[in-house]
Design an enzyme around this catalytic site. Sequence first.
Site, short mmCIF file in Angstrom:
data_model
loop_
_atom_site.label_atom_id
_atom_site.label_comp_id
_atom_site.label_asym_id
_atom_site.label_seq_id
_atom_site.Cartn_x
_atom_site.Cartn_y
_atom_site.Cartn_z
N GLY A 71 0.78 -1.22 0.00
CA GLY A 71 0.00 0.00 0.00
C GLY A 71 0.81 1.27 0.00
N ILE A 72 0.35 2.26 0.75
CA ILE A 72 1.00 3.57 0.80
C ILE A 72 2.40 3.45 1.38
CG2 ILE A 72 0.91 5.86 1.87
CD1 ILE A 72 -2.18 5.66 1.65
N ASP B 66 7.56 -3.88 9.20
CA ASP B 66 6.22 -4.47 9.13
C ASP B 66 6.25 -5.76 9.92
OD1 ASP B 66 3.51 -5.09 8.27
OD2 ASP B 66 3.89 -3.80 6.54
N ASP C 117 6.20 -5.34 15.63
CA ASP C 117 4.80 -5.02 15.86
C ASP C 117 4.76 -3.62 16.46
OD1 ASP C 117 2.17 -4.76 16.59
OD2 ASP C 117 2.11 -6.54 17.87
N VAL C 118 4.24 -2.66 15.70
CA VAL C 118 4.26 -1.27 16.17
C VAL C 118 3.45 -1.08 17.44
CG1 VAL C 118 4.69 -0.34 13.85
CG2 VAL C 118 2.33 -0.57 14.69
N TYR D 179 -12.05 2.88 14.25
CA TYR D 179 -11.09 3.40 13.29
C TYR D 179 -11.07 4.93 13.34
CZ TYR D 179 -8.65 4.09 8.84
OH TYR D 179 -7.75 4.47 7.87
N LYS E 121 -7.78 7.38 14.20
CA LYS E 121 -7.23 8.37 13.28
C LYS E 121 -7.42 9.80 13.77
CE LYS E 121 -5.47 5.58 10.24
NZ LYS E 121 -4.01 5.52 10.01
N THR F 102 -5.56 0.11 -1.67
CA THR F 102 -4.53 -0.54 -0.87
C THR F 102 -5.02 -1.91 -0.44
OG1 THR F 102 -5.36 0.27 1.25
CG2 THR F 102 -3.83 1.71 0.05
#
Length: 277
Positions: free
Chosen positions: A23-24, A43, A65-66, A157, A161, A195
């Site tokens: 994706g992005i 990732d 793992d963020v 979500y 964000k 994505t």
Amino acid sequence: MSVPSFAAVAPGKLAVVTGAAGGIGLAAARGFADAGMRVMLVDRPGKALEQAAASMDGTIALSADVADRTAMAALAKEVVDRHGPVSVLMNNAGIGGGGDVFADPAKWDEVLGVNLMGVIHGVQAFVPGMVEGEAPALVINTGSKQGITQPPGNTAYNVSKAGVKALTEGLAHSLRERTGSRVSAHLLVPGFTWTGMTAGRLAEKPPGAWTPEQVVALMMDRVAAGDFYILCPDNETTSEQDAKRIAWAAGDLIENRPALSRWHVDWRDAFAEFMRD
């Protein structure tokens, strides 16, 4: 992709991109690599990450793992110790889903852990070193229009964000106070983009969607220009439409309308008229 060269994005400098296996994130990693940068692709472990790193020169795949604060702190130390100071940090890792406020609490934990805490962990692990250095540097956090206009149906979500937006605004102020213009923060707000997240529910790229490469091309130009808010249109929503939707959402507060009045049965016609004017 034509990539503008500026102080923090230049040959030989180091970029770290999370969510870089697709994706992005992958498009951004390629953009930084095209600019001659050394790129760390972060990732979760798997073939996608390995293939992403193998597809471009000057890149290294790093598994993390963020959502794990300790893992991100260890990752930052490893990157700086082995590869030197970071010039660009892009906290891009994100997942969809979560549902409304009554959805499974475990899904809420997962979405907030990756989308919001993952960005916080990235900032806290990498940015102090960028501040302590002497070279130009920048941070890009990936937000969403849903974190601004709050469409109903996926509150988890939206909350994640919205948190990224607030975090990045506060970060930009703190960096300006501490470093002047040497280290900057930027909020990327993609539009409808094709994505892995959208591909999971659609069989093929819709005509209305942008590609990740289009998003990154705009991102590079806007960051080079010094913009903080990088609000991306797409093939079905213009910048003018975005501006009016955001203005209407702010108007809920100013005019004391019902929450999310854009989708409220008593206000739908007024919103439609507002968009037509």
